[in-house]
Design a protein around this motif. Structure first.
Motif, PDB file in Angstrom:
ATOM      1  N   CYS A 124      51.106  81.487  13.105  1.00 51.16           N
ATOM      2  CA  CYS A 124      51.529  80.198  13.654  1.00 51.16           C
ATOM      3  C   CYS A 124      52.896  79.801  13.092  1.00 51.16           C
ATOM      4  O   CYS A 124      53.801  79.401  13.828  1.00 51.16           O
ATOM      5  CB  CYS A 124      50.479  79.138  13.335  1.00 51.16           C
ATOM      6  N   MET A 125      53.058  79.948  11.769  1.00 52.09           N
ATOM      7  CA  MET A 125      54.312  79.562  11.133  1.00 52.09           C
ATOM      8  C   MET A 125      55.473  80.455  11.577  1.00 52.09           C
ATOM      9  O   MET A 125      56.552  79.966  11.945  1.00 52.09           O
ATOM     10  CB  MET A 125      54.166  79.617   9.611  1.00 52.09           C
ATOM     11  N   THR A 134      46.349  74.422  10.012  1.00 56.66           N
ATOM     12  CA  THR A 134      46.406  74.020   8.610  1.00 56.66           C
ATOM     13  C   THR A 134      45.062  74.147   7.902  1.00 56.66           C
ATOM     14  O   THR A 134      45.005  74.148   6.674  1.00 56.66           O
ATOM     15  CB  THR A 134      46.877  72.563   8.494  1.00 56.66           C
ATOM     16  N   LEU A 135      43.973  74.260   8.664  1.00 56.47           N
ATOM     17  CA  LEU A 135      42.643  74.377   8.062  1.00 56.47           C
ATOM     18  C   LEU A 135      42.352  75.786   7.551  1.00 56.47           C
ATOM     19  O   LEU A 135      41.450  75.981   6.724  1.00 56.47           O
ATOM     20  CB  LEU A 135      41.572  73.979   9.082  1.00 56.47           C
ATOM     21  N   LEU A 136      43.076  76.776   8.026  1.00 56.54           N
ATOM     22  CA  LEU A 136      42.752  78.173   7.730  1.00 56.54           C
ATOM     23  C   LEU A 136      42.784  78.522   6.242  1.00 56.54           C
ATOM     24  O   LEU A 136      41.907  79.246   5.757  1.00 56.54           O
ATOM     25  CB  LEU A 136      43.690  79.098   8.509  1.00 56.54           C
ATOM     26  N   PRO A 137      43.764  78.046   5.450  1.00 54.01           N
ATOM     27  CA  PRO A 137      43.756  78.403   4.027  1.00 54.01           C
ATOM     28  C   PRO A 137      42.530  77.909   3.260  1.00 54.01           C
ATOM     29  O   PRO A 137      42.254  78.403   2.156  1.00 54.01           O
ATOM     30  CB  PRO A 137      45.038  77.751   3.494  1.00 54.01           C
ATOM     31  N   PHE A 186      42.517  87.450   7.250  1.00 55.99           N
ATOM     32  CA  PHE A 186      42.472  86.672   8.498  1.00 55.99           C
ATOM     33  C   PHE A 186      43.009  85.259   8.279  1.00 55.99           C
ATOM     34  O   PHE A 186      43.871  84.784   9.029  1.00 55.99           O
ATOM     35  CB  PHE A 186      41.038  86.610   9.023  1.00 55.99           C
ATOM     36  N   SER A 187      42.528  84.576   7.240  1.00 55.75           N
ATOM     37  CA  SER A 187      42.949  83.192   7.012  1.00 55.75           C
ATOM     38  C   SER A 187      44.444  83.115   6.730  1.00 55.75           C
ATOM     39  O   SER A 187      45.137  82.212   7.223  1.00 55.75           O
ATOM     40  CB  SER A 187      42.165  82.577   5.848  1.00 55.75           C
ATOM     41  N   LYS A 188      44.947  84.067   5.963  1.00 57.96           N
ATOM     42  CA  LYS A 188      46.366  84.058   5.601  1.00 57.96           C
ATOM     43  C   LYS A 188      47.249  84.365   6.803  1.00 57.96           C
ATOM     44  O   LYS A 188      48.214  83.640   7.080  1.00 57.96           O
ATOM     45  CB  LYS A 188      46.603  85.084   4.482  1.00 57.96           C
ATOM     46  N   PRO A 214      46.236  72.315   0.284  1.00 55.50           N
ATOM     47  CA  PRO A 214      46.679  70.906   0.286  1.00 55.50           C
ATOM     48  C   PRO A 214      48.021  70.696   0.970  1.00 55.50           C
ATOM     49  O   PRO A 214      48.253  69.673   1.620  1.00 55.50           O
ATOM     50  CB  PRO A 214      46.750  70.567  -1.210  1.00 55.50           C
ATOM     51  N   PHE A 215      48.904  71.666   0.833  1.00 59.24           N
ATOM     52  CA  PHE A 215      50.248  71.532   1.408  1.00 59.24           C
ATOM     53  C   PHE A 215      50.239  71.819   2.909  1.00 59.24           C
ATOM     54  O   PHE A 215      50.960  71.168   3.671  1.00 59.24           O
ATOM     55  CB  PHE A 215      51.205  72.468   0.671  1.00 59.24           C
ATOM     56  N   THR A 216      49.431  72.800   3.333  1.00 59.36           N
ATOM     57  CA  THR A 216      49.354  73.070   4.775  1.00 59.36           C
ATOM     58  C   THR A 216      48.747  71.882   5.514  1.00 59.36           C
ATOM     59  O   THR A 216      49.143  71.584   6.643  1.00 59.36           O
ATOM     60  CB  THR A 216      48.517  74.332   5.059  1.00 59.36           C
TER      61      THR A 216
END
Length: 412
Positions: free
Chosen positions: A246-247, A388-391, A238-240, A306-308
């Motif tokens: 979105c991307m 961006t919070l999902l990862p 789900f997180s991935k 960190p990158f997202t």
């Protein structure tokens, strides 16, 4: 048919009669995956064209993706279970014929409903392809299941990357009707899959009469712990894939909205992200075979966080560089997740592959519809800020049991 059912049990854990890793078959199934996912990736790649031509809202774009992803996902667990019990060597080629018809329909679709029918047909083709092809990959693995899944997956990721590039070069300049040219790609895929079907049929026949491999789990986990581990893997998927939804579907709109670049330039940027994802896929499987899949999953999803978190707040050059880094890191997780899941439930490769590929597509579709709905009510930039919070959910990987270590101890 009884012959195939018996041999399916022999091959149910991805083992072949007295053979090592069959690289020609792995490369053929990877090329087929490339062609399949390339054709699928044309759908989001032509969203800007369809949106402009038909005046669709972001919510309608989300619904198109939802139909495509749900038809791709909802049948996969059932087809995977059927493949485990009654393998059909030529089902891959038959499924690709649905994709062929879907592409031709999409090239002439004149409105919202015909487009939904077209993407639904392409989705049904995908739902047949992934579970059975995952079984073929494991059957050809010679025990190196992580490597086999990486070879298989890199084809899919490469196809997903090439699709937007071809859309930018062919479909955007020449219009919707140019989608029909990709029917030739579907015909090529059918021919390759018939060849794979011939090989797979021979393996099923050779396996008849052999002693069935044990499908008993050797990790020593209780059923409750297995189900808990599968739930954790589902949350990680789900997180991935909510993030990737979105991307993959809105990154072009984000770049156009924030930086004012052209549609064609935004497709090249999306290609850079997807190409990086394809490259990163190669690494995950072999590293998982060597060091443990749990650690690859952990580093892939949480390591991308960190990158997202930085991506929505930088300039154009840094945004593209961060997208490439994110693609490289986050892409290695799925092969490791899939093999980890099949290790939890040996003997059910098709069903597990169907569940997780279905989960991947289904969550991607729901994520696309959700982010499209939210973008209409807020902004494209806002949905990138929250996605961006999902990862960060990758931290729960620490709750997974170390089944590789337990299996190695028991096998000594």
């Amino acid at each position: 048919m009884n012959t195939f059912i018996k041999s399916a049990r022999v091959l149910s854990d991805g083992q072949l009669p007295k053979s090592g890793t069959i690289y020609p078959v792995l490369f053929m199934i990877s090329i087929s995956h490339l062609l399949n996912d390339m054709m699928q990736s044309l759908i989001p790649a032509v969203y800007p064209l369809l949106k402009e031509k038909f005046g669709f809202t972001f919510a309608q774009i989300g619904i198109i993706t939802l139909v495509f992803q749900m038809t791709s996902s909802i049948l996969q667990p059932f087809i995977g279970r059927l493949a485990d019990r009654r393998p059909k060597p030529y089902s891959l080629a038959i499924g690709m014929c649905f994709t062929l018809v879907g592409l031709l329909t999409l090239s002439v679709a004149s409105g919202f409903v015909p487009i939904l029918v077209a993407v639904g047909l392409i989705g049904w083709g995908s739902s047949v392809f992934h579970p059975e092809s995952s079984r073929v990959a494991q059957c050809a693995s010679g025990g190196r299941k992580g490597l086999a899944q990486s070879i298989f997956q890199v084809g899919g990721n490469a196809g997903s990357a090439v699709g937007p590039l071809l859309a930018a070069l062919i479909i955007i300049p020449f219009g919707q009707s140019a989608i029909g040219w990709f029917a030739l790609v579907a015909v090529l895929a059918v021919l390759i899959l018939v060849k794979i079907g011939n090989w797979y049929k021979r393996q099923l026949i050779l396996a008849t009469g052999k002693s069935a491999v044990s499908s008993e789990a050797v990790h020593g986990l209780t059923r409750r712990k297995i189900h808990t581990a599968l739930f954790i893997l589902a949350v990680l998927v789900f997180s991935k894939y909510f993030y990737l939804a979105c991307m993959s579907n809105y990154f072009t709109f984000f770049l156009i909205d924030k930086f004012g670049i052209s549609v064609q330039s935004s497709q090249y940027c999306l290609f850079a992200f997807l190409a990086a994802s394809a490259v990163g896929t190669v690494v995950g499987g072999p590293l998982g075979d060597r060091f443990g899949r749990k650690y690859v999953i952990w580093g892939s999803i949480l390591g991308a966080a960190p990158f997202t978190l930085m991506l929505p707040y930088t300039n154009l050059v840094c945004t593209i560089l961060l997208a490439i880094i994110i693609g490289l890191i986050i892409s290695s997780a799925f092969s490791a997740i899939l093999v980890y899941a099949t290790d939890l439930m040996p003997g059910k490769v098709g069903m597990i592959a169907g569940v997780f590929f279905g989960l991947m597509f289904g969550l991607g579709g729901i994520g696309s519809a959700f982010f499209g709905w939210l973008a209409d009510r807020t902004s494209i930039e806002f949905i990138f800020q929250i996605s961006t919070l999902l990862p960060l959910l990758g931290i729960i990987t620490g709750l997974l049991p170390n089944i590789e270590s337990k299996r190695e101890v028991l096998n000594k």
